[in-house]
Scaffold this motif. Structure first.
Motif, PDB file in Angstrom:
ATOM      1  N   LEU A  94       1.071  -1.280   0.051  1.00 15.76           N
ATOM      2  CA  LEU A  94       0.112   0.002  -0.025  1.00 15.76           C
ATOM      3  C   LEU A  94       0.919   1.378  -0.170  1.00 15.76           C
ATOM      4  O   LEU A  94       0.261   2.092  -0.771  1.00 15.76           O
ATOM      5  N   SER A 142       2.991   2.088  -3.365  1.00 18.92           N
ATOM      6  CA  SER A 142       2.081   2.001  -4.334  1.00 18.92           C
ATOM      7  C   SER A 142       1.771   3.568  -4.262  1.00 18.92           C
ATOM      8  O   SER A 142       1.620   4.176  -5.299  1.00 18.92           O
ATOM      9  N   LEU A 143       0.841   3.782  -2.974  1.00 21.11           N
ATOM     10  CA  LEU A 143       0.395   5.096  -2.817  1.00 21.11           C
ATOM     11  C   LEU A 143       2.074   6.012  -3.286  1.00 21.11           C
ATOM     12  O   LEU A 143       1.939   7.438  -3.612  1.00 21.11           O
ATOM     13  N   TRP A 144       2.773   5.968  -2.255  1.00 16.15           N
ATOM     14  CA  TRP A 144       4.505   7.155  -2.984  1.00 16.15           C
ATOM     15  C   TRP A 144       4.247   7.210  -4.115  1.00 16.15           C
ATOM     16  O   TRP A 144       5.145   8.121  -4.595  1.00 16.15           O
ATOM     17  N   ALA A 160       2.587   6.229  -7.274  1.00 17.47           N
ATOM     18  CA  ALA A 160       1.094   6.538  -7.714  1.00 17.47           C
ATOM     19  C   ALA A 160       2.063   8.308  -7.933  1.00 17.47           C
ATOM     20  O   ALA A 160       1.640   8.878  -8.898  1.00 17.47           O
ATOM     21  N   ASN A 161       1.951   8.954  -6.867  1.00 20.58           N
ATOM     22  CA  ASN A 161       2.448  10.237  -6.764  1.00 20.58           C
ATOM     23  C   ASN A 161       3.628  11.364  -7.094  1.00 20.58           C
ATOM     24  O   ASN A 161       3.658  12.168  -6.429  1.00 20.58           O
ATOM     25  N   ASN A 167      -6.311   6.925  -4.942  1.00 19.46           N
ATOM     26  CA  ASN A 167      -6.064   6.374  -3.771  1.00 19.46           C
ATOM     27  C   ASN A 167      -6.458   5.953  -2.735  1.00 19.46           C
ATOM     28  O   ASN A 167      -5.865   4.665  -2.038  1.00 19.46           O
ATOM     29  N   VAL A 209      -7.434   2.234  -3.671  1.00 15.03           N
ATOM     30  CA  VAL A 209      -6.425   1.564  -3.477  1.00 15.03           C
ATOM     31  C   VAL A 209      -6.154   0.876  -1.838  1.00 15.03           C
ATOM     32  O   VAL A 209      -5.928  -0.037  -1.391  1.00 15.03           O
ATOM     33  N   ALA A 210      -6.663   1.890  -0.588  1.00  9.22           N
ATOM     34  CA  ALA A 210      -6.652   2.444   0.318  1.00  9.22           C
ATOM     35  C   ALA A 210      -7.561   0.963   1.364  1.00  9.22           C
ATOM     36  O   ALA A 210      -7.521   0.709   2.221  1.00  9.22           O
ATOM     37  N   GLN A 260      -2.363  12.717   3.413  1.00  9.85           N
ATOM     38  CA  GLN A 260      -1.059  12.113   2.556  1.00  9.85           C
ATOM     39  C   GLN A 260      -1.074  11.751   1.549  1.00  9.85           C
ATOM     40  O   GLN A 260       0.454  11.052   0.824  1.00  9.85           O
ATOM     41  N   MET A 261      -2.059  11.475   0.753  1.00  6.26           N
ATOM     42  CA  MET A 261      -2.784  10.693  -0.389  1.00  6.26           C
ATOM     43  C   MET A 261      -2.793  12.138  -1.161  1.00  6.26           C
ATOM     44  O   MET A 261      -3.480  11.343  -2.604  1.00  6.26           O
TER      45      MET A 261
END
Lengths: 317, 280
Positions: A247, A250-252, A254-255, A302, A305-306, B112-113
């Motif tokens: 998780l 992936s988030l890091w 994607a951004n 995001n 996904v979370a 944070q997203m």
């Protein structure tokens, strides 16, 4: 992860713990540190004010801009009009947006879910049986590539992948190959795997330390292969870690904005992931309203996904 | 713990280390190479004539020292203020239960997203307004960067530290109270040292964020050449026709050294800190 933390929410303020045991344990349920409401608020307030003013407020502002036709220049810059969901609708019909979504998915799957995850685990697994000084050296190298400034790292890879006099070309004997032009996404995926593996490695190192050695020993005695051991003995123990790690990375990923420093989204949008797409739409195209709407879509992606991740994590228990 | 697979594992790890370290080695190498060797079409992986020319060039032409100081100032302020604020907030959020706590924690996770690129435009206007009230924190001042980096690094820092604070047994607190320690003393002399690994891991991440930032620096510091930070300064060596690789790599090396020093100082605690935070 504290996802399923049972919480007793009490509304009353209870006085600080006293010497009396019963009063002490009652207080611990709501105010374990005996802070008192005023002090607790005072502790949280500065951080929350900063986050509220410089992160949440601009984010809400972005959502508002997303429903207007705001532009950097021209008539719509002076007096932006509210256009409702028009920006979102045009995103759905925008080939470049579809392209950016697809490339982002590719980037996340390739470099985070597969690249960093597998390499990180493999390193953590291998490093267990390696001499301590060697382990520390490898760990330092991997960590270093993670903590170095992205600008520096981008220039480094630029030099390595350069068409003329690039190091990779010199090593492979392929002069004149412009890696970032011919294979932009592949280059970015390799780059991001190189850059971000440290986090997965650290996380899996600590996760593997929690696997009972007796079970590994048993697996070895019954003649389980390496893969069987990982699948049947190790994985059940580290499932939560795998999910958490996947998780976060992936988030890091994607951004991540670093692809812009390497390829600027080019050539011809071939490496334009969503953050790069947003930046270019906003500052090069001047379409502030549209760019804001797309950022909101990225944020929603995001969140989705979370949520999927939380679902998977819950299913365990 | 002798195993037959150990030799293979060691060979593989040495290979991995070599691949990972290669770009870093190349950076330092290019920084000390003389100009004619850098542009050579057949670069050698060593040099017999190391020179400091590139460093001199980077430091003199680009006022690098000044930018270095600016970057250090921003990063140190962000780390120190961030540690303090995150520690206090995490303590209150962990040890004090109130009705909207869960909502607040979820919010800290969600923010944070937020894609950072999206916020540059609103933040630009916000900083312009802030500058009218407090010039030191407005556009074209380093204070603006400190505020924004704090806001962006605090959610993760608080989220991380929470696990560390929660891991400190409440009994310890009761014992400290019985021994007559004040709240304040408990906070600084008992709790603070106990969550130190978490604080280190957190501070490394905030430091890296502030030190690396290109986007906000580029957005907020638009005029005035003596207020720029290092990532912006490096860009000056990138030219459309001919990149000055020697100077870029010398500048990159200089920019890496503070990170390296910081990293060496905290490395041991960083590993345990990150591991503990995610386990939490």
């Amino acid at each position: 992860m504290p996802a399923a933390e049972p919480e007793v929410v009490l509304e009353r303020e209870v006085p600080a713990p006293q010497r009396n045991r019963r009063a002490g344990s009652r207080a611990a349920a709501t105010d374990a540190a005996g802070l008192g409401r005023a002090r607790a608020v005072g502790f949280v307030a500065p951080a929350l004010v900063l986050i509220g003013v410089f992160l949440v407020f601009p984010a809400l502002w972005t959502i508002y801009i997303g429903v207007t036709d705001y532009q950097l220049t021209g008539a719509a810059a002076a007096a932006p009009k509210v256009v409702g969901l028009a920006n979102f609708l045009s995103a759905l019909n925008d080939g470049l947006f579809h392209n950016a979504v697809w490339l982002t998915v590719l980037f996340v799957l390739g470099s985070a879910v597969i690249g960093q995850n597998l390499l990180g685990f493999a390193l953590a697994w291998l490093l267990r049986g390696v001499r301590p000084w060697l382990r520390r050296t490898v760990e330092s190298m991997v960590l270093l590539s993670w903590i170095l400034p992205s600008t520096v790292v981008a220039y480094l890879w630029f030099a390595v992948l350069d068409r003329n006099g690039g190091t990779l070309n010199a090593l492979l004997g392929t002069p004149g190959t412009a890696w970032l032009v011919t294979y932009p996404m592949a280059s970015l995926i390799v780059f991001n795997t190189w850059r971000g593996t440290a986090f997965s490695m650290l996380l899996y190192t600590s996760a593997l330390a929690a696997v009972p050695p007796s079970q590994l020993e048993t697996a070895r005695l019954v003649g389980a292969s390496g893969w069987q051991t990982v699948r049947d003995v190790v994985f059940p123990h580290i499932r939560g870690h795998v999910l958490t790690n996947t998780l976060l990375i992936s988030l890091w990923t994607a951004n991540d904005f670093t692809p812009f420093l390497l390829t600027a989204g080019g050539p011809n949008h071939a490496s334009e992931t969503l953050p790069v797409f947003i930046y270019r739409q906003a500052l090069e195209g001047g379409q502030l309203g549209y760019a804001s709407a797309v950022s909101l879509l990225l944020l929603l992606g995001n969140l989705l996904v979370a949520l999927v991740y939380l679902r998977l994590l819950r299913r365990r228990g | 713990m002798k195993r037959p697979g150990r030799t293979i594992a060691e060979i593989v790890t040495v290979l991995v280390a070599a691949v990972v370290a290669f770009p870093l080695y190349w950076m330092v190498l290019a920084a000390v190479k003389p100009a004619d060797e850098i542009v050579s079409t057949n670069p050698r992986p060593w040099t017999l004539r190391p020179t400091a020319d590139n460093f001199v060039h980077a430091l003199t032409v680009q006022n690098f020292g000044r930018y270095l100081l600016n970057s250090v100032l921003v990063a140190v302020l962000v780390v120190v203020a961030g540690l303090l604020l995150a520690f206090l907030a995490a303590t209150a959020l962990t040890r004090f239960r109130f009705r909207s706590r869960t909502t607040l924690l979820v919010m800290l996770l969600v923010v944070q997203m937020v894609p950072v690129e999206a916020l540059t435009v609103p933040l630009f206007f916000l900083m312009k307004s802030v500058g009218d009230v407090a010039p030191a924190f407005g556009l074209n001042h380093l204070g603006s960067l400190v505020l924004v980096h704090l806001a962006f690094s605090l959610p993760f820092a608080i989220w991380m530290l929470r696990g560390f604070v929660a891991a400190v047994p409440v009994e310890l607190e009761e014992a400290a109270t019985l021994d007559g320690a004040s709240r304040f003393r408990f906070l600084w002399q008992v709790l603070f040292p106990l969550v130190a690994p978490g604080l280190v891991a957190t501070s490394v991440l905030s430091f890296i964020h502030a030190w690396n930032d290109f986007l906000f620096a580029k957005t907020f510091l638009i005029s005035g050449s003596d207020i720029q930070t290092l990532p912006l300064a490096l860009q000056a060596f990138v030219k459309p026709d001919q990149n000055d690789w020697g100077a870029i790599m010398a500048g990159s090396t200089l920019m890496t050294i503070p990170v390296l020093v910081f990293f060496v100082l905290v490395q041991r605690r960083l590993v345990s800190g990150l591991a503990g935070a995610v386990k939490g």
